[in-house]
Design a protein around this motif. Structure first.
Motif, PDB file in Angstrom:
ATOM      1  N   ASN A 140       0.728   5.553  -0.187  1.00 27.10           N
ATOM      2  CA  ASN A 140      -0.083   6.769  -0.097  1.00 27.10           C
ATOM      3  C   ASN A 140       0.652   7.913  -0.781  1.00 27.10           C
ATOM      4  OD1 ASN A 140      -1.940   8.752   0.611  1.00 27.10           O
ATOM      5  ND2 ASN A 140      -0.979   9.128   2.587  1.00 27.10           N
TER       6      ASN A 140
ATOM      7  N   GLU B  18       0.843  -1.189   0.000  1.00 25.63           N
ATOM      8  CA  GLU B  18       0.000   0.000   0.000  1.00 25.63           C
ATOM      9  C   GLU B  18       0.882   1.244   0.000  1.00 25.63           C
ATOM     10  OE1 GLU B  18      -3.879   0.739   2.356  1.00 25.63           O
ATOM     11  OE2 GLU B  18      -2.342   1.835   3.460  1.00 25.63           O
TER      12      GLU B  18
ATOM     13  N   TYR C 253      -4.577   6.483  -2.063  1.00 29.51           N
ATOM     14  CA  TYR C 253      -3.961   5.229  -1.621  1.00 29.51           C
ATOM     15  C   TYR C 253      -3.985   4.223  -2.775  1.00 29.51           C
ATOM     16  CZ  TYR C 253      -4.203   7.002   3.157  1.00 29.51           C
ATOM     17  OH  TYR C 253      -4.033   7.751   4.288  1.00 29.51           O
ATOM     18  N   TYR C 254      -2.842   3.572  -2.991  1.00 32.50           N
ATOM     19  CA  TYR C 254      -2.714   2.618  -4.089  1.00 32.50           C
ATOM     20  C   TYR C 254      -2.172   1.289  -3.574  1.00 32.50           C
ATOM     21  CZ  TYR C 254      -2.967   6.774  -7.080  1.00 32.50           C
ATOM     22  OH  TYR C 254      -3.348   7.929  -7.699  1.00 32.50           O
TER      23      TYR C 254
ATOM     24  N   GLY D  47      -6.234   6.954  -6.973  1.00 29.65           N
ATOM     25  CA  GLY D  47      -6.306   5.913  -5.959  1.00 29.65           C
ATOM     26  C   GLY D  47      -7.498   6.076  -5.041  1.00 29.65           C
TER      27      GLY D  47
ATOM     28  N   LYS E  27      -1.006   3.676 -13.482  1.00 29.28           N
ATOM     29  CA  LYS E  27      -1.963   3.476 -12.387  1.00 29.28           C
ATOM     30  C   LYS E  27      -2.063   4.738 -11.529  1.00 29.28           C
ATOM     31  CE  LYS E  27      -3.454   0.041  -9.037  1.00 29.28           C
ATOM     32  NZ  LYS E  27      -3.269  -1.333  -8.534  1.00 29.28           N
ATOM     33  N   LEU E  28      -0.938   5.394 -11.286  1.00 31.61           N
ATOM     34  CA  LEU E  28      -0.940   6.609 -10.471  1.00 31.61           C
ATOM     35  C   LEU E  28      -1.675   7.752 -11.163  1.00 31.61           C
ATOM     36  CD1 LEU E  28       2.717   6.621  -9.067  1.00 31.61           C
ATOM     37  CD2 LEU E  28       0.629   5.903  -7.904  1.00 31.61           C
TER      38      LEU E  28
END
Length: 388
Positions: A69, A67, A111-112, A131, A126-127
């Motif tokens: 952040n 995870e 959060y990812y 998230g 993805k970013l």
């Protein structure tokens, strides 16, 4: 004679010594240059190898979930540093350089869940998508809201993806004015205009940001919905000023964005489609979008609309009602929201349709735009004979 001979010999010895000294100096210089060249070549080679290896997954075989952040306002350099500390990437500096070079730097806060087995491109992509608003329960079930889903569809997803909540409970919460007022108090910029809207089906329609949300047995349904609204607010934070500058409310912006979400797929088309809708509102015409009509009569995109559907008096039916709808008809993604903020109205287009018949040099899926109604109708008959 002897003195002259001695002077001559000494002179020759000096010249010989100088010659040897110069020769030695040249050799030393050549030696130093050679060493520097070798050092530069080795350093360049090692640097290239390090850069190339840093582009690859840190651990291709790893299934570990981490995870991460990303705080609001983080730069690419700061993001790279966070990823390196979390042991997601090999080098934060290389991540920073790579993403700037590839222009992959529109990172969203949140959060990812990332893996060391991901490439830099996969991580950066993805970013950019955004998230979760709250910490993620890595091993728990997740609720996925897709771009363009409406609240009734989300209710189905919640019932399917989560063993903790029912469709009935979710739809009941969507009508809980006390809970919605609490959210509006917490996120006034986001929900202020939604609270003023009249005749809406669901006041939170359009405000549940499309993303993946984690749930657990300790998570309440209110917590999940709050995450969705918080994420929407986080995404819109950079745009509130621009929305106000355009003379729009958030409710109006999301209403048009909800139509654009279902009407266009290409970014260039979306800004023009948004421009068409805004131009039509300015001219006092109906928006004429079947997307809104389907919402009004509760029909899916695969169901045919009847003549009575098109004439339905619902304020959501933009075939008959002028101006903005009471509110959004689905939950649009950030790209559709941006298309409204950056709407292309300069050409004065008032009509558009998507090509469904390949002819006349146009491909299926091409979106054509018009100012003239007769020209629009003629081309619809040629390129979209089904009238979809």
């Amino acid at each position: 004679m002897n003195n002259n001979s001695n002077d001559s010999n000494q002179s020759r010895r000096r010249r010989t010594d100088n010659s040897h000294a110069n020769k030695n100096s040249h050799q030393i210089i050549k030696w130093v240059i050679s060493i520097l060249a070798v050092v530069i070549i080795i350093t360049t080679f090692m640097g290239y190898r390090y850069y190339s290896s840093s582009l690859k997954p840190l651990n291709p075989q790893s299934n570990k979930q981490i995870e991460v952040n990303i705080p609001i306002g983080s730069t690419a350099r700061e993001v790279g540093s966070i990823l390196e500390k979390k042991q997601v990437v090999k080098s934060g500096a290389v991540f920073n350089y790579y993403t700037k070079k590839q222009k992959l730097n529109n990172f969203q806060a949140g959060y990812y869940v990332l893996k060391p087995s991901m490439t830099l491109k996969q991580i950066a992509t993805k970013l950019e998508k955004g998230g979760a608003a709250e910490p993620i329960a890595l091993n728990g079930p997740r609720i996925l809201i897709k771009e363009g889903e409406n609240i009734d569809q989300i209710a189905d997803s919640i019932a399917k993806d989560s063993k903790y909540f029912t469709k009935k409970d979710f739809l009941k919460l969507m009508k809980d004015e006390s809970f919605i007022k609490q959210l509006a108090k917490k996120y006034p910029k986001l929900l202020g205009s939604a609270m003023d809207a009249q005749g809406v089906r669901y006041r939170l329609e359009g405000y549940l940001f499309p993303a993946s949300y984690s749930v657990s047995k300790d998570t309440s349904l209110k917590d999940v919905v709050t995450q969705m609204v918080a994420k929407e607010d986080a995404v819109l934070q950079p745009y509130y000023g621009k929305i106000k500058e355009k003379g729009l409310t958030v409710q109006q912006t999301l209403s048009i964005a909800s139509l654009v979400e279902m009407e266009g797929s290409k970014a260039s088309d979306r800004t023009k489609i948004a421009g068409v809708f805004l131009n039509r509102i300015k001219q006092g015409e109906t928006l004429g979008s079947d997307v809104s009509t389907r919402y009004a009569v509760k029909k899916s995109a695969t169901e045919n609309l009847t003549a009575s559907d098109l004439a339905n008096p619902s304020p959501y039916n933009t075939r008959v009602s002028t101006g903005y709808m009471p509110g959004p008809v689905d939950n649009p993604g950030e790209n559709s929201i941006l298309s409204v903020i950056n709407a292309d109205t300069k050409d004065g287009y008032l009509y558009f349709f998507a090509v469904t018949k390949k002819t006349g040099g146009h491909k299926v899926g091409d979106v054509l735009f018009y100012k003239d109604f007769d020209k629009f109708n003629n081309d619809v008959a040629k390129y979209n004979p089904e009238g979809k």
